[in-house]
Scaffold this motif. Sequence first.
Motif, PDB file in Angstrom:
ATOM      1  N   GLU A   1       0.802  -1.214   0.000  1.00  0.00           N
ATOM      2  CA  GLU A   1       0.000   0.000   0.000  1.00  0.00           C
ATOM      3  C   GLU A   1       0.844   1.277   0.000  1.00  0.00           C
ATOM      4  O   GLU A   1       0.309   2.377  -0.091  1.00  0.00           O
ATOM      5  N   LEU A   2       2.159   1.126   0.088  1.00  0.00           N
ATOM      6  CA  LEU A   2       3.045   2.285   0.105  1.00  0.00           C
ATOM      7  C   LEU A   2       3.355   2.746  -1.312  1.00  0.00           C
ATOM      8  O   LEU A   2       3.118   2.029  -2.285  1.00  0.00           O
ATOM      9  N   ASP A   3       3.897   3.958  -1.415  1.00  0.00           N
ATOM     10  CA  ASP A   3       4.300   4.512  -2.709  1.00  0.00           C
ATOM     11  C   ASP A   3       5.494   3.713  -3.211  1.00  0.00           C
ATOM     12  O   ASP A   3       6.533   3.661  -2.552  1.00  0.00           O
ATOM     13  N   ALA A   4       5.347   3.083  -4.352  1.00  0.00           N
ATOM     14  CA  ALA A   4       6.424   2.258  -4.891  1.00  0.00           C
ATOM     15  C   ALA A   4       6.402   2.318  -6.409  1.00  0.00           C
ATOM     16  O   ALA A   4       5.367   2.559  -7.024  1.00  0.00           O
ATOM     17  N   ASP A   5       7.559   2.113  -6.991  1.00  0.00           N
ATOM     18  CA  ASP A   5       7.645   1.915  -8.432  1.00  0.00           C
ATOM     19  C   ASP A   5       8.297   0.555  -8.653  1.00  0.00           C
ATOM     20  O   ASP A   5       8.468  -0.213  -7.704  1.00  0.00           O
ATOM     21  N   ALA A   6       8.681   0.262  -9.859  1.00  0.00           N
ATOM     22  CA  ALA A   6       9.244  -1.055 -10.163  1.00  0.00           C
ATOM     23  C   ALA A   6      10.566  -1.297  -9.445  1.00  0.00           C
ATOM     24  O   ALA A   6      10.955  -2.452  -9.241  1.00  0.00           O
ATOM     25  N   LYS A   7      11.252  -0.226  -9.048  1.00  0.00           N
ATOM     26  CA  LYS A   7      12.577  -0.384  -8.443  1.00  0.00           C
ATOM     27  C   LYS A   7      12.609  -0.283  -6.928  1.00  0.00           C
ATOM     28  O   LYS A   7      13.451  -0.892  -6.290  1.00  0.00           O
ATOM     29  N   SER A   8      11.711   0.520  -6.344  1.00  0.00           N
ATOM     30  CA  SER A   8      11.858   0.764  -4.910  1.00  0.00           C
ATOM     31  C   SER A   8      10.577   1.293  -4.266  1.00  0.00           C
ATOM     32  O   SER A   8       9.676   1.762  -4.942  1.00  0.00           O
ATOM     33  N   ILE A   9      10.572   1.228  -2.940  1.00  0.00           N
ATOM     34  CA  ILE A   9       9.553   1.891  -2.134  1.00  0.00           C
ATOM     35  C   ILE A   9      10.039   3.318  -1.931  1.00  0.00           C
ATOM     36  O   ILE A   9      11.220   3.551  -1.663  1.00  0.00           O
ATOM     37  N   ARG A  10       9.132   4.269  -2.047  1.00  0.00           N
ATOM     38  CA  ARG A  10       9.497   5.683  -1.968  1.00  0.00           C
ATOM     39  C   ARG A  10       8.886   6.292  -0.701  1.00  0.00           C
ATOM     40  O   ARG A  10       7.700   6.124  -0.443  1.00  0.00           O
ATOM     41  N   LEU A  11       9.728   6.979   0.077  1.00  0.00           N
ATOM     42  CA  LEU A  11       9.299   7.590   1.338  1.00  0.00           C
ATOM     43  C   LEU A  11       9.867   8.994   1.437  1.00  0.00           C
ATOM     44  O   LEU A  11      10.840   9.326   0.752  1.00  0.00           O
ATOM     45  N   THR A  12       9.283   9.786   2.317  1.00  0.00           N
ATOM     46  CA  THR A  12       9.817  11.123   2.553  1.00  0.00           C
ATOM     47  C   THR A  12       9.675  11.512   4.025  1.00  0.00           C
ATOM     48  O   THR A  12       8.715  11.117   4.685  1.00  0.00           O
ATOM     49  N   PHE A  13      10.663  12.262   4.497  1.00  0.00           N
ATOM     50  CA  PHE A  13      10.636  12.831   5.843  1.00  0.00           C
ATOM     51  C   PHE A  13      10.214  14.295   5.727  1.00  0.00           C
ATOM     52  O   PHE A  13      10.855  15.073   5.030  1.00  0.00           O
ATOM     53  N   SER A  14       9.137  14.658   6.421  1.00  0.00           N
ATOM     54  CA  SER A  14       8.707  16.055   6.503  1.00  0.00           C
ATOM     55  C   SER A  14       9.183  16.613   7.834  1.00  0.00           C
ATOM     56  O   SER A  14       9.029  15.971   8.874  1.00  0.00           O
ATOM     57  N   TYR A  15       9.721  17.812   7.785  1.00  0.00           N
ATOM     58  CA  TYR A  15      10.299  18.453   8.968  1.00  0.00           C
ATOM     59  C   TYR A  15       9.269  19.349   9.636  1.00  0.00           C
ATOM     60  O   TYR A  15       8.667  20.200   8.999  1.00  0.00           O
TER      61      TYR A  15
END
Length: 120
Positions: free
Chosen positions: A85-99
């Motif tokens: 259910e996470l943001d992913a493409d064919a190569k990786s899971i994509r995440l971000t840190f918000s400050y």
Amino acid sequence: MKAYFTRDSVAAGDDGDAPNALEITVVDGLNVEQLVHAICRAAKLPSISGGKATWCLASRVPLAVIAQQWPAPRMIGLMPPKLSELDADAKSIRLTFSYFAQQDPETVLEVLRRLRLWAE
């Protein structure tokens, strides 16, 4: 499995490396909470003067709050989403840190726990 993540800048001098991206390889078969801990260990988020930086790690939805004064991240939901259910493409899971600057991490955690991103 690969995990690609970015983070917000914390100061003007930090903008030179924006979006402060890193891709790491993590062990296959991790659940979301294990992935969050692995990403937080690898991220090496900047410390700030005063020792009270607050961050949120997200991938389509907020996953955890990380506070400079806490020993470990705190998951936002009691039932984290599945990796699929996470943001992913064919190569990786994509995440971000918000400050969240020096906002009280307990308050940030409470607000994000109440946040609704879709109607029920």
